[in-house]
Design a protein around this motif. Structure first.
Motif, PDB file in Angstrom:
ATOM      1  N   PHE A   1      18.173  32.940  25.507  1.00 16.60           N
ATOM      2  CA  PHE A   1      19.255  33.820  25.080  1.00 16.60           C
ATOM      3  C   PHE A   1      19.742  34.675  26.238  1.00 16.60           C
ATOM      4  N   GLN A   2      21.038  34.626  26.484  1.00 16.63           N
ATOM      5  CA  GLN A   2      21.666  35.477  27.504  1.00 16.63           C
ATOM      6  C   GLN A   2      22.530  36.502  26.772  1.00 16.63           C
ATOM      7  N   PRO A   3      22.258  37.800  26.935  1.00 20.25           N
ATOM      8  CA  PRO A   3      23.116  38.788  26.291  1.00 20.25           C
ATOM      9  C   PRO A   3      24.523  38.700  26.862  1.00 20.25           C
ATOM     10  N   SER A   4      25.497  38.990  26.019  1.00 21.77           N
ATOM     11  CA  SER A   4      26.875  38.917  26.504  1.00 21.77           C
ATOM     12  C   SER A   4      27.127  40.012  27.539  1.00 21.77           C
ATOM     13  N   VAL A   5      27.973  39.684  28.490  1.00 19.88           N
ATOM     14  CA  VAL A   5      28.302  40.604  29.563  1.00 19.88           C
ATOM     15  C   VAL A   5      29.673  41.192  29.268  1.00 19.88           C
ATOM     16  N   PRO A   6      29.811  42.525  29.285  1.00 21.21           N
ATOM     17  CA  PRO A   6      31.139  43.108  29.075  1.00 21.21           C
ATOM     18  C   PRO A   6      32.103  42.579  30.132  1.00 21.21           C
ATOM     19  N   THR A   7      33.218  42.021  29.684  1.00 22.17           N
ATOM     20  CA  THR A   7      34.180  41.393  30.584  1.00 22.17           C
ATOM     21  C   THR A   7      35.584  41.873  30.250  1.00 22.17           C
ATOM     22  N   VAL A   8      36.397  42.004  31.295  1.00 17.17           N
ATOM     23  CA  VAL A   8      37.774  42.437  31.110  1.00 17.17           C
ATOM     24  C   VAL A   8      38.701  41.501  31.884  1.00 17.17           C
ATOM     25  N   ASP A   9      39.852  41.237  31.304  1.00 19.69           N
ATOM     26  CA  ASP A   9      40.868  40.436  31.974  1.00 19.69           C
ATOM     27  C   ASP A   9      41.486  41.261  33.100  1.00 19.69           C
ATOM     28  N   ILE A  10      41.907  40.589  34.154  1.00 15.16           N
ATOM     29  CA  ILE A  10      42.474  41.270  35.316  1.00 15.16           C
ATOM     30  C   ILE A  10      43.637  42.179  34.918  1.00 15.16           C
ATOM     31  N   SER A  11      44.418  41.782  33.924  1.00 14.47           N
ATOM     32  CA  SER A  11      45.570  42.582  33.498  1.00 14.47           C
ATOM     33  C   SER A  11      45.160  43.907  32.866  1.00 14.47           C
ATOM     34  N   ALA A  12      43.909  44.007  32.427  1.00 16.41           N
ATOM     35  CA  ALA A  12      43.426  45.230  31.784  1.00 16.41           C
ATOM     36  C   ALA A  12      42.691  46.166  32.741  1.00 16.41           C
ATOM     37  N   VAL A  13      42.622  45.808  34.025  1.00 20.35           N
ATOM     38  CA  VAL A  13      41.966  46.681  35.010  1.00 20.35           C
ATOM     39  C   VAL A  13      42.965  47.757  35.421  1.00 20.35           C
ATOM     40  N   PRO A  14      42.671  49.035  35.125  1.00 18.83           N
ATOM     41  CA  PRO A  14      43.613  50.101  35.472  1.00 18.83           C
ATOM     42  C   PRO A  14      43.818  50.217  36.986  1.00 18.83           C
ATOM     43  N   ALA A  15      44.983  50.694  37.374  1.00 16.67           N
ATOM     44  CA  ALA A  15      45.304  50.857  38.792  1.00 16.67           C
ATOM     45  C   ALA A  15      44.319  51.794  39.488  1.00 16.67           C
ATOM     46  N   ASP A  16      43.790  52.779  38.745  1.00 19.86           N
ATOM     47  CA  ASP A  16      42.867  53.755  39.345  1.00 19.86           C
ATOM     48  C   ASP A  16      41.396  53.418  39.066  1.00 19.86           C
ATOM     49  N   ALA A  17      41.125  52.182  38.662  1.00 19.29           N
ATOM     50  CA  ALA A  17      39.755  51.764  38.348  1.00 19.29           C
ATOM     51  C   ALA A  17      38.873  51.832  39.594  1.00 19.29           C
ATOM     52  N   VAL A  18      37.597  52.133  39.388  1.00 19.69           N
ATOM     53  CA  VAL A  18      36.626  52.074  40.475  1.00 19.69           C
ATOM     54  C   VAL A  18      36.113  50.639  40.511  1.00 19.69           C
ATOM     55  N   LEU A  19      36.496  49.929  41.578  1.00 16.52           N
ATOM     56  CA  LEU A  19      36.180  48.515  41.713  1.00 16.52           C
ATOM     57  C   LEU A  19      35.001  48.347  42.658  1.00 16.52           C
ATOM     58  N   LEU A  20      33.973  47.659  42.190  1.00 17.22           N
ATOM     59  CA  LEU A  20      32.782  47.363  42.990  1.00 17.22           C
ATOM     60  C   LEU A  20      32.818  45.883  43.353  1.00 17.22           C
ATOM     61  N   ASP A  21      32.950  45.590  44.643  1.00 20.41           N
ATOM     62  CA  ASP A  21      33.031  44.220  45.140  1.00 20.41           C
ATOM     63  C   ASP A  21      31.644  43.811  45.619  1.00 20.41           C
ATOM     64  N   VAL A  22      31.070  42.762  45.004  1.00 22.00           N
ATOM     65  CA  VAL A  22      29.703  42.344  45.334  1.00 22.00           C
ATOM     66  C   VAL A  22      29.672  41.049  46.148  1.00 22.00           C
ATOM     67  N   ARG A  23      30.817  40.668  46.732  1.00 20.25           N
ATOM     68  CA  ARG A  23      30.851  39.471  47.572  1.00 20.25           C
ATOM     69  C   ARG A  23      30.181  39.754  48.916  1.00 20.25           C
ATOM     70  N   GLU A  24      29.895  38.701  49.647  1.00 20.83           N
ATOM     71  CA  GLU A  24      29.257  38.848  50.957  1.00 20.83           C
ATOM     72  C   GLU A  24      30.278  39.312  51.997  1.00 20.83           C
ATOM     73  N   GLN A  25      29.782  39.753  53.150  1.00 21.14           N
ATOM     74  CA  GLN A  25      30.624  40.370  54.168  1.00 21.14           C
ATOM     75  C   GLN A  25      31.795  39.490  54.609  1.00 21.14           C
ATOM     76  N   ASP A  26      31.562  38.194  54.807  1.00 23.68           N
ATOM     77  CA  ASP A  26      32.655  37.323  55.265  1.00 23.68           C
ATOM     78  C   ASP A  26      33.752  37.201  54.213  1.00 23.68           C
ATOM     79  N   GLU A  27      33.381  37.209  52.944  1.00 19.68           N
ATOM     80  CA  GLU A  27      34.372  37.160  51.872  1.00 19.68           C
ATOM     81  C   GLU A  27      35.176  38.455  51.839  1.00 19.68           C
TER      82      GLU A  27
END
Length: 109
Positions: free
Chosen positions: A2-28
Motif C-alpha cells: 500500500f502506497q499512501p496517496s501523495v497530495p498533488t496539484v496541477d501546474i495551473s493551480a500553483v500560485p504565482a507566489d508559491a514557495v517552490l522546492l526543486d529537488v532535481r540534481e545540480q545539472d538539471e
C-alpha cells in the motif's frame, strides 16, 4: 504494498507566489529552473532538511514528478504541508511558466 496517496496539484493551480522546492540534481537545475525556487537536490535532502523554507504548503517539483512525489511523501510523514507539482518542470515549461538558466537569464520554453 500500500502506497499512501501523495497530495498533488496541477501546474495551473500553483500560485504565482508559491514557495517552490526543486529537488532535481545540480545539472538539471543549471539547465533551467523557476526563478524563485529553492534548490535542494533529492540526493542531499535529508542532510539539508534544515534549509527548508517555513512556508506552507511547499510546492515540490522535479523533472516529471516522481522524485518530488517521494519528497512530498517524506515531508507529509514529518508533519509538513507539501504538495507534488504534477508533471514537474516539463509541465512548468509546457505551461509557459518562466524559467531562468544558471546565469539568471530568463526565458520561456
Amino acid at each position: 504494498m500500500f502506497q499512501p496517496s501523495v497530495p498533488t496539484v496541477d501546474i495551473s493551480a500553483v500560485p504565482a507566489d508559491a514557495v517552490l522546492l526543486d529537488v532535481r540534481e545540480q545539472d538539471e537545475w543549471d539547465a533551467g529552473h523557476a526563478q524563485a525556487a529553492v534548490h535542494i537536490p533529492m540526493s542531499q535532502f535529508v542532510a539539508r532538511i534544515g534549509e527548508l523554507p517555513e512556508a506552507e504548503p511547499l510546492f515540490v517539483v522535479c523533472r516529471v514528478g516522481g522524485r518530488s512525489a517521494q519528497v512530498v511523501q517524506y515531508l507529509v510523514a514529518q508533519g509538513r504541508s507539501a504538495v507534488n507539482v504534477d508533471g514537474g518542470m516539463l509541465a512548468w515549461e509546457a505551461a509557459g511558466r518562466e524559467i531562468v538558466s544558471d546565469g539568471g537569464q530568463a526565458f520561456i520554453a
